[in-house]
Design a protein around this motif. Structure first.
Motif, mmCIF file in Angstrom:
data_model
loop_
_atom_site.group_PDB
_atom_site.id
_atom_site.type_symbol
_atom_site.label_atom_id
_atom_site.label_comp_id
_atom_site.label_asym_id
_atom_site.label_seq_id
_atom_site.Cartn_x
_atom_site.Cartn_y
_atom_site.Cartn_z
ATOM 1 N N UNK A 1 1.060 -1.253 0.051
ATOM 2 C CA UNK A 1 -0.052 0.111 -0.244
ATOM 3 C C UNK A 1 0.823 1.689 -0.261
ATOM 4 N N UNK A 2 1.997 1.122 0.300
ATOM 5 C CA UNK A 2 3.158 2.318 0.233
ATOM 6 C C UNK A 2 3.752 2.348 -0.887
ATOM 7 N N UNK A 3 3.637 1.528 -2.156
ATOM 8 C CA UNK A 3 4.113 1.248 -3.001
ATOM 9 C C UNK A 3 5.346 0.762 -3.096
ATOM 10 N N UNK A 4 5.726 0.053 -2.564
ATOM 11 C CA UNK A 4 6.817 -1.198 -1.968
ATOM 12 C C UNK A 4 6.451 -2.180 -3.297
ATOM 13 N N UNK A 5 7.552 -2.771 -3.547
ATOM 14 C CA UNK A 5 7.063 -4.512 -4.099
ATOM 15 C C UNK A 5 8.711 -4.744 -4.127
ATOM 16 N N UNK A 6 7.756 -6.554 -4.070
ATOM 17 C CA UNK A 6 8.539 -7.677 -3.633
ATOM 18 C C UNK A 6 8.240 -8.221 -5.074
ATOM 19 N N UNK A 7 9.365 -9.642 -5.372
ATOM 20 C CA UNK A 7 9.439 -10.656 -6.478
ATOM 21 C C UNK A 7 10.534 -11.510 -5.928
ATOM 22 N N UNK A 8 9.530 -13.069 -5.752
ATOM 23 C CA UNK A 8 10.093 -13.639 -4.239
ATOM 24 C C UNK A 8 9.676 -14.784 -5.437
ATOM 25 N N UNK A 9 11.177 -15.538 -5.655
ATOM 26 C CA UNK A 9 10.717 -17.449 -6.411
ATOM 27 C C UNK A 9 10.443 -18.267 -4.759
ATOM 28 N N UNK A 10 9.268 -19.010 -4.833
ATOM 29 C CA UNK A 10 8.610 -19.489 -4.432
ATOM 30 C C UNK A 10 8.780 -21.436 -4.604
ATOM 31 N N UNK A 11 9.569 -21.391 -5.305
ATOM 32 C CA UNK A 11 8.964 -23.143 -6.392
ATOM 33 C C UNK A 11 10.189 -23.667 -5.350
ATOM 34 N N UNK A 12 11.317 -23.508 -4.268
ATOM 35 C CA UNK A 12 11.520 -24.819 -3.790
ATOM 36 C C UNK A 12 11.837 -24.131 -2.119
ATOM 37 N N UNK A 13 10.132 -23.949 -1.312
ATOM 38 C CA UNK A 13 10.688 -23.311 -0.390
ATOM 39 C C UNK A 13 11.689 -23.115 0.683
ATOM 40 N N UNK A 14 11.941 -24.412 0.426
ATOM 41 C CA UNK A 14 12.768 -25.279 2.047
ATOM 42 C C UNK A 14 14.180 -24.936 1.312
ATOM 43 N N UNK A 15 14.611 -24.400 0.800
ATOM 44 C CA UNK A 15 15.849 -24.687 0.138
ATOM 45 C C UNK A 15 16.534 -23.380 1.281
ATOM 46 N N UNK A 16 18.000 -23.718 1.325
ATOM 47 C CA UNK A 16 18.268 -22.080 1.682
ATOM 48 C C UNK A 16 18.773 -21.256 0.852
ATOM 49 N N UNK A 17 18.866 -21.518 -0.272
ATOM 50 C CA UNK A 17 18.972 -20.039 -1.314
ATOM 51 C C UNK A 17 17.967 -19.299 -0.569
#
Length: 392
Positions: A239-255
């Motif tokens: 709502x305050x114009x922030x932006x996030x792009x996440x890779x959630x293909x492997x949620x258990x990865x340490x990356x």
């Protein structure tokens, strides 16, 4: 053949529908499913009604009434072009048959009497309906129904959807956005004003087991969109114009899951002629070209089309001469090759490549003030931290 970006760069107003009464356009939806394409466009209005328009000409063809509080969205069924879902702060979710405009909803979904819904979505199989509630005392809830199994008819004669259950531990404030995965019926993402974005696998059972990933957007989440070639990335706008792009293909990865993150994404792109990017309308995944389209705007109605990737934002095109106030919603109609937009000036606009404007409604002042006092809530910029580890 022109690329989609060539089409965007040559967009101009094709049709403009002026409001017949002072109201905001809050959301819109078009149908596109395997069983057919509807020629109807559904528009959610600030007077608690839903208007049905011709997808091509924008002319009003029907109206749906029944909600008694602000409507939080409209969404066509994935499998039937004739079924439309709506959700409202009045504590009901409804399913309408648009072939019978003016009639009552064919299905009504309710949960606890204290629940007021501010977001919802329907799984790609059309089986599960999920709504996010406003905060109730110390809790907020994700409510699930089986949209295909019916209980007794309510007082209006509409059939009642079967309640499947409720998640109550994953968010602590208004759940402002829920988004099912476009291909995996059991995968769901939710975002709230507590700053958390959760990803669930509903096939794993109860709430604790189903929660597979929690990301922190450090602000109030406004919208979510599944993106990426395999639809395994999640775009979150705040709502305050922030932006996030996440890779959630492997949620258990340490990356790290984070591909792109900015608490204020406005400076990420330079607009021509000193134009300003004052807010984001939303984002959508364009599957044919495998790219993210972001739509932003200025408070006086100018729109900006942006390309978004892990490398940042790139300017495509500014759309001028259309809206005169904040734009609330948009849809890219891939079949009609048109962009549909609606906003606080009450106008519904259709943009097409190389078009010349056709006025559909009355030519009054383009600036209108909503006759309805919209329910608003100040969103905190600092997210409430919950007592669980968060993957970022």
């Amino acid at each position: 053949m022109d690329t989609l970006e060539d089409t965007f760069r040559s967009l101009s107003i094709a049709r403009r529908l002026q409001p017949s009464e002072a109201m905001y356009i809050l959301d819109l939806s078009i149908a596109s499913c395997a069983s057919g394409v509807s020629d109807v466009l559904a528009v959610c209005c600030s007077n608690h009604s839903v208007h049905l328009h011709s997808r091509e000409t924008l002319r009003l063809v029907g109206e749906l009434q029944g909600h008694t509080a602000p409507v939080c969205g409209v969404l066509f069924s994935h499998l039937s072009p004739h079924l439309l879902f709506t959700g409202s702060a009045d504590g009901t979710m409804r399913c309408w048959d648009i072939r019978r405009p003016g009639s009552d909803a064919s299905q009504v979904f309710r949960s606890d009497s204290t629940h007021s819904y501010c977001s919802f979505d329907v799984s790609c199989s059309d089986r599960v309906l999920c709504a996010g509630t406003e905060q109730v005392e110390e809790d907020s809830f994700l409510v699930f129904w089986d949209a295909r199994m019916l209980q007794d008819r309510g007082e209006t004669g509409s059939e009642m959807g079967r309640l499947l259950g409720v998640y109550s531990e994953s968010h602590s404030d208004d759940i402002t956005t829920v988004k099912f995965h476009p291909r995996q019926a059991d995968r769901l993402a939710s975002g709230a004003t507590d700053g958390l974005v959760n990803v669930f696998d509903l096939s794993l059972g109860g709430e604790d087991d189903a929660l597979v990933t929690t990301c922190n957007c450090n602000s109030s989440a406004s919208s979510l969109c599944w993106t990426g070639k395999d639809l395994d990335q999640l775009l979150c706008l705040t709502h305050d114009e922030g932006l996030n792009l996440w890779d959630v293909a492997r949620p258990d990865s340490d990356d790290t899951l984070t591909l792109l993150s900015s608490a204020d994404a406005q400076p990420l792109v330079q607009l021509p002629n000193g134009a300003s990017l004052e807010y984001f309308v939303g984002g959508t995944w364009l599957s044919d070209e495998e790219r993210i389209l972001l739509v932003g705007g200025s408070n006086h109605g100018e729109l900006h089309l942006l390309d978004c990737s892990g490398c940042g934002l790139r300017f495509i095109k500014s759309l001028k001469g259309g809206h005169s106030a904040t734009v609330r919603c948009f849809q890219w109609d891939a079949i009609g090759r048109s962009l549909l937009t609606g906003g606080e000036d009450g106008q519904l606009l259709q943009w097409k490549a190389g078009a010349e404007e056709i006025s559909v409604g009355k030519k009054d002042s383009l600036k209108s003030i909503s006759s309805t006092q919209l329910k608003t809530k100040a969103h905190r910029k600092q997210a409430t931290q919950k007592g669980r580890s968060k993957l970022t």
